[in-house]
Design a protein around this motif. Structure first.
Motif, PDB file in Angstrom:
ATOM      1  N   ASP A  95       7.187  -3.042  18.849  1.00 35.99           N
ATOM      2  CA  ASP A  95       8.096  -2.568  17.725  1.00 35.99           C
ATOM      3  C   ASP A  95       7.161  -3.116  16.241  1.00 35.99           C
ATOM      4  O   ASP A  95       7.658  -2.859  15.326  1.00 35.99           O
ATOM      5  N   GLY A  96       6.030  -3.473  16.310  1.00 31.04           N
ATOM      6  CA  GLY A  96       5.208  -3.859  15.086  1.00 31.04           C
ATOM      7  C   GLY A  96       4.158  -3.053  14.861  1.00 31.04           C
ATOM      8  O   GLY A  96       3.791  -1.963  15.532  1.00 31.04           O
ATOM      9  N   GLY A  97       2.972  -3.577  14.204  1.00 28.69           N
ATOM     10  CA  GLY A  97       2.001  -2.910  13.881  1.00 28.69           C
ATOM     11  C   GLY A  97       1.221  -3.538  12.682  1.00 28.69           C
ATOM     12  O   GLY A  97       1.514  -4.719  12.269  1.00 28.69           O
ATOM     13  N   ILE A  98       0.217  -2.936  12.174  1.00 29.94           N
ATOM     14  CA  ILE A  98      -0.412  -3.469  10.809  1.00 29.94           C
ATOM     15  C   ILE A  98       0.082  -2.330   9.847  1.00 29.94           C
ATOM     16  O   ILE A  98      -0.433  -1.118   9.854  1.00 29.94           O
ATOM     17  N   GLU A  99       0.663  -2.739   8.792  1.00 32.07           N
ATOM     18  CA  GLU A  99       1.090  -1.994   7.662  1.00 32.07           C
ATOM     19  C   GLU A  99       0.344  -2.048   6.452  1.00 32.07           C
ATOM     20  O   GLU A  99      -0.109  -3.187   6.097  1.00 32.07           O
ATOM     21  N   ARG A 100       0.379  -1.107   5.899  1.00 31.47           N
ATOM     22  CA  ARG A 100      -0.147  -0.965   4.691  1.00 31.47           C
ATOM     23  C   ARG A 100       0.676  -0.603   3.377  1.00 31.47           C
ATOM     24  O   ARG A 100       1.667  -0.139   3.392  1.00 31.47           O
ATOM     25  N   VAL A 101       0.506  -1.642   2.635  1.00 32.71           N
ATOM     26  CA  VAL A 101       1.048  -1.776   1.278  1.00 32.71           C
ATOM     27  C   VAL A 101       0.217  -1.190  -0.112  1.00 32.71           C
ATOM     28  O   VAL A 101      -0.934  -2.111  -0.235  1.00 32.71           O
ATOM     29  N   ASP A 102       0.654  -0.354  -0.821  1.00 32.95           N
ATOM     30  CA  ASP A 102      -0.186  -0.071  -1.960  1.00 32.95           C
ATOM     31  C   ASP A 102       0.169  -1.165  -2.985  1.00 32.95           C
ATOM     32  O   ASP A 102       1.455  -1.327  -3.379  1.00 32.95           O
ATOM     33  N   LEU A 103      -0.765  -1.860  -3.597  1.00 35.54           N
ATOM     34  CA  LEU A 103      -0.346  -2.815  -4.509  1.00 35.54           C
ATOM     35  C   LEU A 103      -0.402  -2.327  -5.834  1.00 35.54           C
ATOM     36  O   LEU A 103       0.383  -3.224  -6.782  1.00 35.54           O
ATOM     37  N   PHE A 104      -0.501  -0.975  -6.103  1.00 37.91           N
ATOM     38  CA  PHE A 104      -0.271  -0.445  -7.630  1.00 37.91           C
ATOM     39  C   PHE A 104       1.025   0.099  -7.550  1.00 37.91           C
ATOM     40  O   PHE A 104       1.695  -0.103  -8.627  1.00 37.91           O
ATOM     41  N   SER A 105       1.450   0.892  -6.699  1.00 33.12           N
ATOM     42  CA  SER A 105       2.808   1.366  -6.709  1.00 33.12           C
ATOM     43  C   SER A 105       3.947   0.203  -5.983  1.00 33.12           C
ATOM     44  O   SER A 105       5.277   0.287  -6.351  1.00 33.12           O
ATOM     45  N   GLU A 106       3.362  -0.943  -5.356  1.00 25.90           N
ATOM     46  CA  GLU A 106       4.217  -1.976  -4.720  1.00 25.90           C
ATOM     47  C   GLU A 106       5.138  -1.320  -3.779  1.00 25.90           C
ATOM     48  O   GLU A 106       6.040  -1.602  -3.805  1.00 25.90           O
ATOM     49  N   ARG A 107       4.499  -0.289  -3.053  1.00 28.19           N
ATOM     50  CA  ARG A 107       5.677   0.292  -1.996  1.00 28.19           C
ATOM     51  C   ARG A 107       4.679   0.460  -0.773  1.00 28.19           C
ATOM     52  O   ARG A 107       3.486   0.637  -0.707  1.00 28.19           O
ATOM     53  N   THR A 108       5.358   0.493   0.347  1.00 24.03           N
ATOM     54  CA  THR A 108       4.515   0.448   1.895  1.00 24.03           C
ATOM     55  C   THR A 108       4.248   2.164   2.075  1.00 24.03           C
ATOM     56  O   THR A 108       4.939   2.803   1.594  1.00 24.03           O
ATOM     57  N   ALA A 109       3.075   1.903   2.684  1.00 25.47           N
ATOM     58  CA  ALA A 109       2.647   3.286   3.184  1.00 25.47           C
ATOM     59  C   ALA A 109       2.605   3.575   4.568  1.00 25.47           C
ATOM     60  O   ALA A 109       2.153   4.409   5.123  1.00 25.47           O
ATOM     61  N   GLY A 110       3.487   2.825   5.235  1.00 21.29           N
ATOM     62  CA  GLY A 110       3.703   2.820   6.633  1.00 21.29           C
ATOM     63  C   GLY A 110       2.565   2.015   7.641  1.00 21.29           C
ATOM     64  O   GLY A 110       1.701   1.408   6.837  1.00 21.29           O
ATOM     65  N   PHE A 111       2.620   2.134   8.772  1.00 24.46           N
ATOM     66  CA  PHE A 111       1.647   1.489   9.654  1.00 24.46           C
ATOM     67  C   PHE A 111       0.500   2.252   9.520  1.00 24.46           C
ATOM     68  O   PHE A 111       0.285   3.291   9.834  1.00 24.46           O
ATOM     69  N   VAL A 112      -0.774   1.400   9.544  1.00 26.87           N
ATOM     70  CA  VAL A 112      -1.841   1.993   9.942  1.00 26.87           C
ATOM     71  C   VAL A 112      -2.212   2.203  11.204  1.00 26.87           C
ATOM     72  O   VAL A 112      -2.814   3.261  11.917  1.00 26.87           O
TER      73      VAL A 112
END
Length: 335
Positions: free
Chosen positions: A250-267
């Motif tokens: 149920d996990g993975g490696i998640e990408r968070v945009d540091l400029f918008s400070e929002r998640t972009a979902g799992f890589v």
């Protein structure tokens, strides 16, 4: 400690492992003029370390030995060429080893905490250091250049209780910094229910000028975790490994945009990797590696493509949780 050549897959693959069944940790201290690897070995009863240095003929191993004594439960971070050893047992402390002095200690200071603190990660931002305490709800602010008597070593505390689950402990773990901001991952586990995830994971954004939380970024998954690595920052993106519930993909490696400070979902997801994520390293958008643990508790080194999360294949697999830590070396080697 054993050094075993494993395979040739894009890079020269070498694994550093201790001969015991406990924790292992790899880091790159960067001895001037020499590429080297610091290998932490421990079985929760004894602790030591070894080093591996590059030479004209390959790599030379300087093994763990009795005089290289460390606490039995430790983790390390390498910052600006120094090795910071975090002792997790008891009230906890930090010892700094200098590679230029044969890894002799520069200083060692405790946190002055009664009981069990369990420090998990260290980050330096400017002239301040930050330490996550797994058994507490306060993030420590420390002086990374303390006085000889360690006076004033602990400079402050940041209260993270508002972000904890019902048991009051947020399980703060991994960190990374970007500009003057510090990012702290919270696992938020239920201690009354076998440490299962009680809520989605969070990444707190801390302004290190104010030493205050300025944002909390909810993650798509739960239980942000990696065996020995802190959070990874690359090109304005924060990469967060999340194991979720162990034994469940149920996990993975998640990408968070540091400029918008929002998640972009799992890589890449655990389902795509084929097991619980243990640790990872990215070479490029086209190539990454992850250690995963499957239902039989065997661990595998998996190659994948971060650009689309596609699994490229299994490099090697071994029973008994053999593979624990992965690091990309300064010369492009994978350890």
């Amino acid at each position: 400690m054993q050094i075993r050549g494993l395979a040739q897959v894009a890079l020269a693959l070498i694994l550093g492992a201790c001969a015991c069944g406990g924790g292992r940790d790899l880091a790159f201290p960067g001895v001037p003029g020499q590429a080297s690897v610091f290998v932490l070995a421990g079985d929760f009863v004894t602790g030591s370390f070894a080093t591996i240095a590059r030479s004209d003929g390959g790599w030379i191993v300087d093994p763990a030995r009795p005089e290289r004594v460390l606490a039995p439960d430790t983790t390390v971070r390498v910052i600006d060429g120094l090795v910071y050893v975090l002792e997790r047992s008891g009230p906890g402390d930090i010892q700094v080893l200098d590679p230029a002095l044969g890894f002799a200690p520069r200083w060692q200071c405790g946190f002055g905490i009664e009981g069990f603190a369990n420090p998990h990660d260290l980050a330096l931002v400017g002239r301040k250091g930050y330490v996550t305490l797994y058994e507490r709800a306060e993030l420590l602010v420390i002086d990374p250049s303390p006085a000889p008597d360690c006076g004033g070593f602990v400079r402050g505390r940041i209260d993270l209780r508002p972000f904890a689950d019902a048991d009051g402990i947020p399980e703060m773990d991994l960190m990374a910094s970007f500009d003057r901001l510090l990012y702290v991952a919270l696992q938020r586990l239920d201690r009354a229910n076998f440490f299962l995830p009680a809520a989605p994971g969070l990444v707190l954004v801390i302004d290190t000028g104010l030493d205050a939380v300025v944002n909390a970024i909810p993650l798509s998954g739960t239980n942000p975790f990696a065996a020995t690595k802190g959070l990874v920052v690359a090109d304005g993106v924060l990469l967060v490994p999340e194991v979720g519930e162990f034994g469940v993909l149920d996990g993975g490696i998640e990408r968070v945009d540091l400029f918008s400070e929002r998640t972009a979902g799992f890589v890449v997801t655990e389902a795509e990797l084929g097991g619980d994520i243990v640790d990872f390293a990215l070479v490029s958008e086209e190539l990454g590696y992850a250690i995963v643990s499957d239902a039989d508790f065997a661990t595998s080194l998996i190659a994948f493509r971060p650009a689309d999360g596609r699994r490229l294949g299994t490099v090697v697999r071994a029973p008994g949780f053999a593979y624990f830590d992965i690091e990309l070396g300064p010369g492009g080697e994978l350890f």
